[in-house]
Write a protein that holds these residues in place. Structure first.
Motif, PDB file in Angstrom:
ATOM      1  N   SER A  97       0.843  -1.207   0.000  1.00 40.45           N
ATOM      2  CA  SER A  97       0.000   0.000   0.000  1.00 40.45           C
ATOM      3  C   SER A  97       0.873   1.250   0.000  1.00 40.45           C
ATOM      4  N   SER A  98       2.127   1.123   0.488  1.00 40.08           N
ATOM      5  CA  SER A  98       3.025   2.266   0.557  1.00 40.08           C
ATOM      6  C   SER A  98       4.462   1.797   0.380  1.00 40.08           C
ATOM      7  N   ILE A  99       5.231   2.549  -0.392  1.00 40.33           N
ATOM      8  CA  ILE A  99       6.663   2.281  -0.580  1.00 40.33           C
ATOM      9  C   ILE A  99       7.434   3.343   0.183  1.00 40.33           C
ATOM     10  N   GLN A 100       8.344   2.925   1.062  1.00 39.67           N
ATOM     11  CA  GLN A 100       9.049   3.870   1.932  1.00 39.67           C
ATOM     12  C   GLN A 100      10.554   3.910   1.683  1.00 39.67           C
ATOM     13  N   VAL A 101      11.004   3.362   0.558  1.00 42.40           N
ATOM     14  CA  VAL A 101      12.418   3.403   0.181  1.00 42.40           C
ATOM     15  C   VAL A 101      12.528   3.835  -1.271  1.00 42.40           C
ATOM     16  N   SER A 102      13.753   4.130  -1.710  1.00 42.52           N
ATOM     17  CA  SER A 102      13.992   4.587  -3.080  1.00 42.52           C
ATOM     18  C   SER A 102      15.077   3.742  -3.732  1.00 42.52           C
ATOM     19  N   PRO A 103      15.075   3.608  -5.071  1.00 48.89           N
ATOM     20  CA  PRO A 103      16.134   2.863  -5.753  1.00 48.89           C
ATOM     21  C   PRO A 103      17.512   3.409  -5.422  1.00 48.89           C
ATOM     22  N   GLY A 104      18.467   2.509  -5.191  1.00 52.44           N
ATOM     23  CA  GLY A 104      19.815   2.917  -4.843  1.00 52.44           C
ATOM     24  C   GLY A 104      20.041   3.034  -3.357  1.00 52.44           C
ATOM     25  N   GLN A 105      18.955   2.989  -2.577  1.00 54.87           N
ATOM     26  CA  GLN A 105      19.076   3.142  -1.126  1.00 54.87           C
ATOM     27  C   GLN A 105      19.591   1.849  -0.489  1.00 54.87           C
ATOM     28  N   SER A 106      20.461   1.996   0.479  1.00 58.60           N
ATOM     29  CA  SER A 106      20.984   0.838   1.229  1.00 58.60           C
ATOM     30  C   SER A 106      20.078   0.588   2.437  1.00 58.60           C
ATOM     31  N   VAL A 107      19.658  -0.653   2.636  1.00 58.37           N
ATOM     32  CA  VAL A 107      18.785  -1.007   3.754  1.00 58.37           C
ATOM     33  C   VAL A 107      19.415  -2.136   4.566  1.00 58.37           C
ATOM     34  N   GLY A 108      19.053  -2.167   5.835  1.00 56.94           N
ATOM     35  CA  GLY A 108      19.564  -3.219   6.714  1.00 56.94           C
ATOM     36  C   GLY A 108      18.542  -4.309   6.928  1.00 56.94           C
TER      37      GLY A 108
END
Length: 412
Positions: free
Chosen positions: A357-368
């Motif tokens: 329902s919602s996207i909270q990250v962007s392409p290229g972003q590093s996530v843990g």
């Protein structure tokens, strides 16, 4: 003009109203949708103001073009007036010269008239002599000669008298004709010069009238140009105010979005899945409604390339492992989708999170590992709120390439 004034008043009232709204503290702020509505209104007003500014600029440029054209015409008229003045000066000099010639001729006429009068007196005297002495018979004079020599003398005297009378008459006629001709020439010359002078004067008055008319038109255009410049300046000031309001609304919208996200995080803090040991962890809390493999949805068997975890809309979704976001946008039947690439001991894995329902990250972003990346939803081809989760060995190359059962890597 009245419509434009009413429009300006309405626009100013709208800006003031929005300014009053956006000055309210966030704790009393309107909803996000209302803020976005206000921003949409400001954008519309900015567009209208920009169009009007361009229109005013175009009108100002048009007037400047007309002014340049009129200035050129006035310069031409001024040159013609200067030329006409020179011609008038020349004609006045010619009239003065003709007047001087007329005055000189009047003196000549007076002298000629005196000669004519003297001849008239002479002819009158001869007439009186003839009248007093009777008619002189030139033949009797000749026949009364005493000798041939006397005859010759008498003949010569008679001829002299006759020729003298004839000469007087010829001179009288010539002088009278010359007097009439000179008078006629002078009258015609003076008349032509006066007509030319009157024509030049009319031309000068016409040119001066045209110049005066164009001067008045220039004054009108300059007044209109000044009015347009003032109106353009007011529009530019309103546009600047709209820009300020637009920026303030952007800040309010971002703040409201952040506040909403923060509230969602707080509300869902207890719904975050616990992070398990190992490389991958469960991406969301929920019950398994559809496992990996073949399944029958009532319209034929199909292969299911992931697992479905069902829960309520807005349930937090976390990254199953640490990695780099390679995709974060709608994707065909997946709906809102996030794809993350992971490097595990030199091997590449890819995880897929669909129907969000919602996207909270962007392409290229590093996530843990265990970091929230979105919220559960029912976008794309979906019968209810759930998370469709896939794991692939290797980089993403479609749902079939390197697809493996997620339950081999995570535990529910």
């Amino acid at each position: 003009m009245k419509k434009q004034i009413k429009k300006r008043i309405s626009l100013f009232a709208a800006i003031v109203a929005i300014l009053l709204i956006v000055q309210v503290p966030i704790t009393y702020a309107t909803s996000l949708s209302e803020l976005k509505g206000q921003k949409s209104e400001i954008e519309k007003q900015k567009s209208e103001l920009n169009s009007e500014i361009k229109e005013k600029s175009s009108e100002i440029n048009t007037i400047e073009g007309k002014l340049d054209e009129l200035v050129a015409q006035i310069e031409t008229l001024s040159a013609k007036i200067t030329s006409t003045n020179k011609e008038i000066t020349t004609v006045n000099a010619e009239i003065e010269e003709a007047t001087n010639n007329i005055n000189a001729l009047i003196e000549e006429i007076a002298i000629l008239q005196e000669k004519i009068d003297q001849r008239d007196l002479l002819l009158q005297d001869r007439a009186r002599a003839i009248q007093e002495n009777g008619t002189v018979d030139y033949l009797d004079v000749l026949l009364g000669a005493n000798s041939f020599v006397d005859f010759i003398d008498r003949f010569s005297a008679v001829n002299t008298l006759i020729e003298a009378d004839r000469q007087i008459m010829r001179e009288q006629q010539d002088d009278q004709k010359q007097l009439e001709e000179q008078k006629l020439v002078l009258e015609n010359t003076k008349k032509e010069l006066e007509e030319k002078q009157a024509e030049l004067q009319r031309l000068k008055e016409s040119l001066s009238s045209q110049k005066a008319e164009k001067d008045r038109y220039i004054s009108q255009l300059e007044a209109e140009q000044e009015k347009l410049k003032n109106e353009k300046q007011l529009l530019e000031e309103e546009y600047s105010e709209a820009l300020i309001l637009d920026k303030e609304l952007d800040q309010k919208i971002k703040a409201e979005q952040q506040r909403i996200l923060e509230e969602i995080r707080k509300q869902n803090a207890g719904n975050l899945p616990s992070t398990s040991d190992g490389t991958f962890t469960k991406p969301a809390n929920g019950r398994l409604t559809s496992p990996w493999g073949w399944r029958n949805l009532g319209f034929g068997a199909e292969f299911h390339y992931g697992i479905d975890l069902a829960n309520s809309t807005g349930t937090p979704i976390v990254s199953s492992a640490g990695g780099i976001v390679t995709y974060a946008a709608p994707l065909s039947t997946y709906g809102n989708c996030i794809i993350i690439t992971h490097s595990v001991n030199g091997q590449i894995f890819t995880t897929v999170y669909a129907h969000l329902s919602s996207i909270q990250v962007s392409p290229g972003q590093s996530v843990g590992k265990g970091q929230q990346i979105g919220l559960m939803g029912s976008t794309g081809r979906s019968t209810g709120p759930h998370l469709h989760f896939e794991i692939h060995t290797g980089p993403w190359n479609g749902q079939k390439a390197g697809n493996v059962n997620p339950l081999r890597y995570i535990s529910l």
